[in-house]
Design a protein around this motif. Structure first.
Motif, PDB file in Angstrom:
ATOM      1  N   LEU A 283       0.824  -1.206   0.000  1.00  0.00           N
ATOM      2  CA  LEU A 283       0.000   0.000   0.000  1.00  0.00           C
ATOM      3  C   LEU A 283       0.861   1.259   0.000  1.00  0.00           C
ATOM      4  O   LEU A 283       0.570   2.233  -0.718  1.00  0.00           O
ATOM      5  N   ALA A 284       1.916   1.250   0.813  1.00  0.00           N
ATOM      6  CA  ALA A 284       2.785   2.429   0.900  1.00  0.00           C
ATOM      7  C   ALA A 284       3.459   2.704  -0.445  1.00  0.00           C
ATOM      8  O   ALA A 284       3.529   3.862  -0.895  1.00  0.00           O
ATOM      9  N   VAL A 285       3.967   1.666  -1.081  1.00  0.00           N
ATOM     10  CA  VAL A 285       4.630   1.841  -2.379  1.00  0.00           C
ATOM     11  C   VAL A 285       3.619   2.288  -3.434  1.00  0.00           C
ATOM     12  O   VAL A 285       3.928   3.112  -4.308  1.00  0.00           O
ATOM     13  N   PHE A 286       2.396   1.777  -3.356  1.00  0.00           N
ATOM     14  CA  PHE A 286       1.342   2.154  -4.296  1.00  0.00           C
ATOM     15  C   PHE A 286       1.080   3.661  -4.236  1.00  0.00           C
ATOM     16  O   PHE A 286       1.028   4.339  -5.279  1.00  0.00           O
ATOM     17  N   ALA A 287       0.918   4.195  -3.042  1.00  0.00           N
ATOM     18  CA  ALA A 287       0.655   5.632  -2.893  1.00  0.00           C
ATOM     19  C   ALA A 287       1.845   6.467  -3.346  1.00  0.00           C
ATOM     20  O   ALA A 287       1.683   7.486  -4.036  1.00  0.00           O
ATOM     21  N   ALA A 288       3.046   6.045  -2.967  1.00  0.00           N
ATOM     22  CA  ALA A 288       4.241   6.794  -3.348  1.00  0.00           C
ATOM     23  C   ALA A 288       4.440   6.803  -4.863  1.00  0.00           C
ATOM     24  O   ALA A 288       4.826   7.832  -5.452  1.00  0.00           O
ATOM     25  N   GLY A 289       4.151   5.685  -5.515  1.00  0.00           N
ATOM     26  CA  GLY A 289       4.354   5.596  -6.956  1.00  0.00           C
ATOM     27  C   GLY A 289       3.404   6.449  -7.764  1.00  0.00           C
ATOM     28  O   GLY A 289       3.726   6.856  -8.887  1.00  0.00           O
ATOM     29  N   LEU A 290       2.219   6.734  -7.221  1.00  0.00           N
ATOM     30  CA  LEU A 290       1.241   7.541  -7.952  1.00  0.00           C
ATOM     31  C   LEU A 290       1.564   9.029  -7.935  1.00  0.00           C
ATOM     32  O   LEU A 290       1.182   9.769  -8.850  1.00  0.00           O
ATOM     33  N   PHE A 307       3.610   3.417 -15.667  1.00  0.00           N
ATOM     34  CA  PHE A 307       4.223   2.089 -15.522  1.00  0.00           C
ATOM     35  C   PHE A 307       4.767   1.902 -14.108  1.00  0.00           C
ATOM     36  O   PHE A 307       4.496   0.889 -13.447  1.00  0.00           O
ATOM     37  N   PHE A 308       5.531   2.879 -13.623  1.00  0.00           N
ATOM     38  CA  PHE A 308       6.100   2.767 -12.282  1.00  0.00           C
ATOM     39  C   PHE A 308       5.019   2.894 -11.204  1.00  0.00           C
ATOM     40  O   PHE A 308       5.120   2.271 -10.145  1.00  0.00           O
ATOM     41  N   ALA A 309       3.968   3.672 -11.493  1.00  0.00           N
ATOM     42  CA  ALA A 309       2.864   3.781 -10.530  1.00  0.00           C
ATOM     43  C   ALA A 309       2.144   2.460 -10.360  1.00  0.00           C
ATOM     44  O   ALA A 309       1.573   2.177  -9.293  1.00  0.00           O
ATOM     45  N   GLY A 310       2.154   1.613 -11.406  1.00  0.00           N
ATOM     46  CA  GLY A 310       1.447   0.344 -11.337  1.00  0.00           C
ATOM     47  C   GLY A 310       2.212  -0.788 -10.698  1.00  0.00           C
ATOM     48  O   GLY A 310       1.650  -1.878 -10.482  1.00  0.00           O
ATOM     49  N   LEU A 311       3.483  -0.572 -10.362  1.00  0.00           N
ATOM     50  CA  LEU A 311       4.310  -1.672  -9.870  1.00  0.00           C
ATOM     51  C   LEU A 311       3.801  -2.319  -8.585  1.00  0.00           C
ATOM     52  O   LEU A 311       4.042  -3.503  -8.355  1.00  0.00           O
ATOM     53  N   ALA A 312       3.125  -1.567  -7.758  1.00  0.00           N
ATOM     54  CA  ALA A 312       2.679  -2.117  -6.468  1.00  0.00           C
ATOM     55  C   ALA A 312       1.276  -2.720  -6.523  1.00  0.00           C
ATOM     56  O   ALA A 312       0.825  -3.291  -5.529  1.00  0.00           O
ATOM     57  N   ILE A 313       0.601  -2.632  -7.661  1.00  0.00           N
ATOM     58  CA  ILE A 313      -0.797  -3.078  -7.709  1.00  0.00           C
ATOM     59  C   ILE A 313      -0.920  -4.587  -7.503  1.00  0.00           C
ATOM     60  O   ILE A 313      -1.626  -5.056  -6.606  1.00  0.00           O
TER      61      ILE A 313
END
Length: 404
Positions: A283-290, A307-313
């Protein structure tokens, strides 16, 4: 990396239901954007397009737990077959009402039936994996594989439906979605050998949503669904503002592509940290990536950013389903997984509605702020209630039973 995934298909019948399930749930990435493209082209309003898309998502969200409960009680085939035929008929009605300029209320009524009759086929596929593999270590790999399959769909689906809608015919994308969902779901339903057994005792059981951990996960995925719904709609407007509307499918494909890559990597690894810790980190990486997408104005750079924003999905979704599988009693598993679909569906509806309003009012680039705020809300909810996600496999107390 391929080895663990290849081993999954050693059990008889697995290839058949996986392929059919893949085809049958392809429209999950095509239906929303297909409706947005069609309605926005005919009305010139993203708010209207978002409202109709949101209606489909809300109807699906309301109906998904009920259809999941019916599946647990009566079996997948007996429930899926009539629902998919009703869904197909309603989608044809929606397209006809649009084509012949019917009153706006007919579009919303059709949208309610389209969403209400849609089924959470991904939950059905995962329920079959749980039935075949039990709680073995291979279930982690199976859930990872299904998440990667979902992301392949989200990579290919938006680009395909956007290309068909903008370059062939406004209705072509939705027609393809219609054919895929009916053919795939019928083929999936006919494969009875791998179908989980019927559990008639479910009539006396409670509902999984009363389990604190399931309720918490549902709230988290509600916020994540708002991200998905808003990003889908806003990205279409972002590409149109820059004169390349047809590229919106490729941008959304990049978003899903990051998730697909991370899903493959995640399923291959053997993790030592608990599911709960993995979920919080995801979750933390998901928010940071967006966050960076709010600052991007170029289409090519946006593709990289998404692309990088989707890495944590994928890692987050895989872990969420794994937590559900361990928190929910086996006879309520399909309904338990359907609550995730319901939460995401409500979130997508909220995101599509809010994204359309904010895009019309403030422009696409500024509207991405809503997506980022929704991701941050998911983090806050997840961290705030993470103690409810302890499972027997992590050495904590047994999972609670649902309230009656």
């Amino acid at each position: 990396m391929v080895g663990p995934y290849r081993e999954l298909f050693s059990a008889p019948g697995t290839k058949g239901f996986v392929v059919a399930g893949f085809v049958g749930r392809m429209p999950m990435s095509m239906l929303g954007i297909g409706i947005v493209l069609l309605i926005s082209a005919l009305t010139g309003s993203y708010a209207t397009a978002g409202a109709i898309s949101a209606t489909v998502a809300i109807a699906f969200a309301v109906a998904a737990p009920l259809s999941g409960r019916l599946v647990d009680r009566f079996g997948q085939a007996r429930v899926l077959m009539p629902l998919v035929l009703l869904h197909g008929a309603a989608l044809v009605t929606l397209m006809l009402c649009t084509a012949f300029g019917a009153p706006m209320w007919t579009l919303f009524v059709s949208a309610v039936v389209v969403g209400g009759a849609a089924t959470s086929l991904g939950s059905m596929v995962r329920a079959r994996w749980s039935h075949i593999l039990g709680r073995s270590s291979r279930l982690h790999t199976a859930f990872s594989f299904e998440s990667v399959a979902d992301e392949v769909i989200f990579v290919a689906g938006p680009a395909l439906v956007t290309g068909l809608t903008t370059m062939v015919n406004l209705y072509a994308g939705l027609i393809l979605a219609l054919v895929a969902t009916v053919v795939g779901t019928v083929a999936f339903s006919l494969q009875r050998a791998t179908e989980p057994p019927v559990r008639p005792d479910i009539a006396q059981s409670g509902t999984p949503i009363m389990i604190p951990g399931v309720a918490l996960l549902s709230c988290v995925f509600l916020a994540m669904g708002a991200v998905f719904g808003s990003v889908d709609l806003i990205t279409v407007a972002f590409a149109e503002d820059r004169g390349v509307k047809a590229a919106s499918g490729l941008l959304l494909g990049a978003f899903a592509g990051g998730s697909m890559v991370s899903g493959l990597w995640y399923g291959f690894r053997h993790w030592r940290i608990s599911l709960r810790q993995r979920f919080m980190r995801g979750l933390a990486v998901f928010a940071a990536g967006l966050t960076p997408i709010l600052l991007i104005g170029d289409v090519k750079v946006m593709a990289i950013g998404l692309f990088f924003a989707g890495l944590a999905i994928s890692p987050t979704i895989i872990t969420g389903y794994a937590l559900i599988e361990r928190l929910v009693p086996g006879h309520l598993l399909t309904e338990g997984m359907s609550w995730i679909s319901t939460a995401v569906g409500f979130g997508v509806a909220i995101g599509a509605w809010a994204g359309g309003r904010l895009t019309d009012s403030f422009g696409a680039s500024n509207a991405y702020a809503f997506s980022i705020a929704s991701a941050l809300l998911a983090v806050v909810i997840g961290i705030g209630g993470n103690t409810w996600l302890r499972t027997p496999e992590t050495g904590h107390s047994e999972a609670p039973s649902p309230a009656a």
